[in-house]
Motif scaffolding. Structure first.
Motif, PDB file in Angstrom:
ATOM      1  N   VAL A 189     105.295  20.978  57.142  1.00  0.00           N
ATOM      2  CA  VAL A 189     104.491  22.173  56.177  1.00  0.00           C
ATOM      3  C   VAL A 189     103.287  21.583  55.428  1.00  0.00           C
ATOM      4  O   VAL A 189     102.542  22.262  55.319  1.00  0.00           O
ATOM      5  CB  VAL A 189     105.640  22.536  55.234  1.00  0.00           C
ATOM      6  N   ARG A 190     103.393  20.380  55.243  1.00  0.00           N
ATOM      7  CA  ARG A 190     102.242  19.785  54.526  1.00  0.00           C
ATOM      8  C   ARG A 190     100.918  19.709  55.248  1.00  0.00           C
ATOM      9  O   ARG A 190      99.659  20.073  54.853  1.00  0.00           O
ATOM     10  CB  ARG A 190     102.516  18.219  53.918  1.00  0.00           C
ATOM     11  N   GLN A 191     101.333  19.439  56.634  1.00  0.00           N
ATOM     12  CA  GLN A 191     100.336  19.421  57.610  1.00  0.00           C
ATOM     13  C   GLN A 191      99.600  20.765  57.806  1.00  0.00           C
ATOM     14  O   GLN A 191      98.354  21.135  57.927  1.00  0.00           O
ATOM     15  CB  GLN A 191     100.725  18.754  59.024  1.00  0.00           C
TER      16      GLN A 191
ATOM     17  N   GLU B   2      97.502  20.890  47.105  1.00  0.00           N
ATOM     18  CA  GLU B   2      98.537  21.294  46.204  1.00  0.00           C
ATOM     19  C   GLU B   2      99.171  22.629  46.662  1.00  0.00           C
ATOM     20  O   GLU B   2      98.489  23.474  46.656  1.00  0.00           O
ATOM     21  CB  GLU B   2      98.265  21.091  44.934  1.00  0.00           C
ATOM     22  N   PHE B   3     100.426  22.758  46.644  1.00  0.00           N
ATOM     23  CA  PHE B   3     101.098  23.801  46.926  1.00  0.00           C
ATOM     24  C   PHE B   3     102.770  23.771  46.937  1.00  0.00           C
ATOM     25  O   PHE B   3     102.906  22.716  46.771  1.00  0.00           O
ATOM     26  CB  PHE B   3     100.615  24.372  48.461  1.00  0.00           C
ATOM     27  N   LEU B   4     103.191  25.005  47.003  1.00  0.00           N
ATOM     28  CA  LEU B   4     104.675  24.799  47.278  1.00  0.00           C
ATOM     29  C   LEU B   4     104.937  25.679  48.477  1.00  0.00           C
ATOM     30  O   LEU B   4     104.261  26.834  48.896  1.00  0.00           O
ATOM     31  CB  LEU B   4     105.181  25.591  46.380  1.00  0.00           C
TER      32      LEU B   4
ATOM     33  N   GLY C 218      91.082  30.827  48.520  1.00  0.00           N
ATOM     34  CA  GLY C 218      91.174  31.633  47.505  1.00  0.00           C
ATOM     35  C   GLY C 218      92.356  32.541  47.120  1.00  0.00           C
ATOM     36  O   GLY C 218      92.523  33.289  46.332  1.00  0.00           O
ATOM     37  N   ALA C 219      93.246  32.339  48.328  1.00  0.00           N
ATOM     38  CA  ALA C 219      94.552  33.182  48.418  1.00  0.00           C
ATOM     39  C   ALA C 219      95.642  32.596  47.355  1.00  0.00           C
ATOM     40  O   ALA C 219      95.426  31.406  47.103  1.00  0.00           O
ATOM     41  CB  ALA C 219      95.244  33.173  49.625  1.00  0.00           C
ATOM     42  N   ASP C 220      96.529  33.534  47.146  1.00  0.00           N
ATOM     43  CA  ASP C 220      97.690  32.931  46.193  1.00  0.00           C
ATOM     44  C   ASP C 220      98.991  32.586  46.958  1.00  0.00           C
ATOM     45  O   ASP C 220      99.713  31.613  46.395  1.00  0.00           O
ATOM     46  CB  ASP C 220      97.949  34.018  44.966  1.00  0.00           C
TER      47      ASP C 220
ATOM     48  N   VAL D 193     105.954  29.882  54.544  1.00  0.00           N
ATOM     49  CA  VAL D 193     105.232  30.578  53.678  1.00  0.00           C
ATOM     50  C   VAL D 193     104.590  29.397  52.603  1.00  0.00           C
ATOM     51  O   VAL D 193     105.239  28.321  52.412  1.00  0.00           O
ATOM     52  CB  VAL D 193     106.235  31.410  52.844  1.00  0.00           C
ATOM     53  N   LEU D 194     103.491  29.641  52.120  1.00  0.00           N
ATOM     54  CA  LEU D 194     102.900  28.827  51.154  1.00  0.00           C
ATOM     55  C   LEU D 194     102.437  29.390  49.918  1.00  0.00           C
ATOM     56  O   LEU D 194     101.856  30.380  50.008  1.00  0.00           O
ATOM     57  CB  LEU D 194     101.486  28.050  51.962  1.00  0.00           C
ATOM     58  N   PHE D 195     102.540  28.821  48.785  1.00  0.00           N
ATOM     59  CA  PHE D 195     102.096  29.273  47.336  1.00  0.00           C
ATOM     60  C   PHE D 195     101.173  28.499  47.050  1.00  0.00           C
ATOM     61  O   PHE D 195     101.331  27.175  47.012  1.00  0.00           O
ATOM     62  CB  PHE D 195     103.341  29.314  46.507  1.00  0.00           C
ATOM     63  N   ARG D 196     100.082  28.697  46.449  1.00  0.00           N
ATOM     64  CA  ARG D 196      99.055  28.112  46.113  1.00  0.00           C
ATOM     65  C   ARG D 196      99.263  27.259  44.607  1.00  0.00           C
ATOM     66  O   ARG D 196      98.818  26.108  44.349  1.00  0.00           O
ATOM     67  CB  ARG D 196      97.696  29.152  45.516  1.00  0.00           C
TER      68      ARG D 196
END
Ligand SMILES: *Cc1c(COP(=O)(O)O)cnc(C)c1O
Length: 458
Positions: free
Chosen positions: A101-103, A112-114, A249-251, A270-273
């Motif tokens: 997921v980090r890739q 940086e993300f969740l 720029g997405a959340d 799914v990724l969150f900023r």
């Protein structure tokens, strides 16, 4: 379509895996191989009643065969069947999920993300809109009429009000209509689709981010199908390129490795900023979270049990084919994109008047749609269905899609699509790298089938 492209590769890997557990007392495992063999014979026969999704002549829906390394790694993981809910269930596969997921986040420039894998794009979008609703309770979700139908349904499940704005004649979200909604002051989140499911249209994310500056709302990018095109901006036209350049720029963002990422089904992401949205997932589990102080993926996911094998397959694929511009994976995407452009070109230059591609522009990603030439929309729809069937008898499998008739009428392309009804069109998703080499054979079959149908008609 062998799972084991080099015979013996999977069995050697299985032996290696067994040796990892060699210190355990041996197990007696009496199995009735004859009975299993009989059942598998029946299964093979039953599975024959499918379209040949693995073959380049299957050029219909969004179906792409998983890479052999993904299939082998998935099968290998099945010896353990890990569960990525908690580290108790999948210690190694949870680590592999975190790395994979980090890739994916790295592909979008998100350091940086969740984020985590989900069982599908639908579940991934559900989590994103759930977080959106937690952050802005009572505010509306807005998406284009060409956004995936799942957003309306998900919003209903979450009891969030959902509004649709019209799309333009290229299937992109209409900005004037969006701004009219934004002026009402109660829009919490705008769903921006990078690659619509019907025609691969790319919403103008860059311009929507400019509106975000003015009106203040959350941007959720649904790139379930189109996300990987981030790797080949040079192959896109400038509006799509500008949209993909805005992803930072997405959340939140959704991408489906099981669509374009060469994975077996059961793999969305799914990724969150903002990693602090993890607080909404917080809960105490009386069952699972005792064996490790490290994060359990079940603590940041709405789903509990999830296939660890899906993470293992994804990790293996991204290790073999890193998500880098110019790499082998990116080149495979570019080939499908090239095939789509060529098919669109052939349809446009065909002098017979039988084919009507989109009036206002070429395909943005790797999906091609076209209407059939006819006096009335009803006749055009019937022709599409007949050609679809005639292609199938030649082993060419296309898809059908209902689209606004106005998209195929040469007219003022700046206007939004007026409401003049829908027409059934032919649709081809050219998402396999092999489609490029097979395009002439696809075209030949399409021409043959179309000639038959049109001649029958006159
Ligand atoms: C396919 C798709 C979805 C749904 O994803 P699933 O993995 O099928 O659940 C959502 N949005 C878009 C744009 C899609 O193409």
């Amino acid at each position: 379509m062998p799972i084991d492209p080099v015979p013996g590769l999977l069995s050697r890997a299985t032996e290696l895996l067994e040796s990892e557990f060699a210190s355990l007392p041996a197990l007696e495992a009496p199995i009735d191989t004859t009975a299993i063999g009989e059942v598998l014979k029946a299964v093979s026969h039953r599975l024959g009643d499918n379209y040949p999704y693995f073959h380049p002549l299957y050029a219909g829906q969004m179906l792409k065969p998983p890479h052999p390394v993904a299939r082998a790694a998935y099968a290998l993981a099945m010896n353990l069947n890990p569960n990525n809910h908690a580290r108790d269930g999948g210690r190694a596969s949870s680590e592999m999920e975190i790395e994979a997921v980090r890739q994916i986040a790295g592909m979008f420039g998100w350091a940086e993300f969740l984020g985590h894998l989900t069982s599908s794009g639908t579940l991934a979008n559900l989590e994103a809109l759930w977080v959106a609703g937690q952050l802005a309770p009572g505010k509306r979700i807005v998406g284009s009429e060409q956004a995936h139908y799942t957003h309306r349904r998900i919003s209903a499940v979450l009891k969030l009000e959902y509004a649709e704005v019209p799309a333009d004649r290229l299937g992109r979200m209409g900005l004037e209509a969006l701004e009219a909604e934004l002026r009402k002051g109660d829009v919490g989140t705008v769903v921006v689709t990078l690659g619509t499911t019907a025609i691969g249209a790319v919403d103008p994310l860059d311009r929507i981010l400019a509106l975000k500056e003015r009106y203040g709302f959350r941007v959720h990018v649904d790139a379930a199908y189109g996300g990987y095109f981030q790797l080949i901006p040079e192959a896109l036209e400038s509006p799509a390129r500008r949209a993909f350049a805005g992803v930072s720029g997405a959340d939140s963002l959704v991408i489906d490795p099981h669509k374009h990422g060469l994975q077996p089904y059961g793999c969305g992401c799914v990724l969150f900023r903002d990693p602090s949205v993890g607080r909404f997932y917080k809960h105490d589990s009386p069952y699972t979270y005792f064996t490790s102080k490290q994060l359990h993926l079940g603590e940041i996911s709405l789903e509990c049990s999830r296939a660890g094998a899906a993470a293992v397959a994804l990790w293996a694929t991204q290790t073999l084919l890193p998500l880098t511009p110019g790499g082998e994976f990116a080149c495979g995407l570019a080939k499908g994109r090239a095939a789509a452009k060529r098919l669109d070109g052939l349809l446009r230059s065909d002098g017979s008047g039988r084919f009507r591609p989109l009036a206002c522009g070429a395909p943005e990603l790797d999906i091609v749609v076209w209407k059939l030439g006819a006096e009335t929309p009803a006749e055009a729809s019937e022709l599409a269905q007949d050609i679809f069937a005639a292609c199938a008898t030649r082993d060419l499998h296309l898809a059908l899609v209902q689209l606004p008739l106005s998209w195929f009428q040469p007219a003022d392309c700046d206007g939004s699509s007026s409401d003049v009804g829908l027409v059934t069109c032919l649709r081809s998703v050219l998402m396999k790298p092999e489609h490029d080499a097979w395009l002439e054979r696809i075209w030949e079959r399409l021409m043959g089938a179309s000639a038959d149908v049109f001649e029958r008609q006159t």
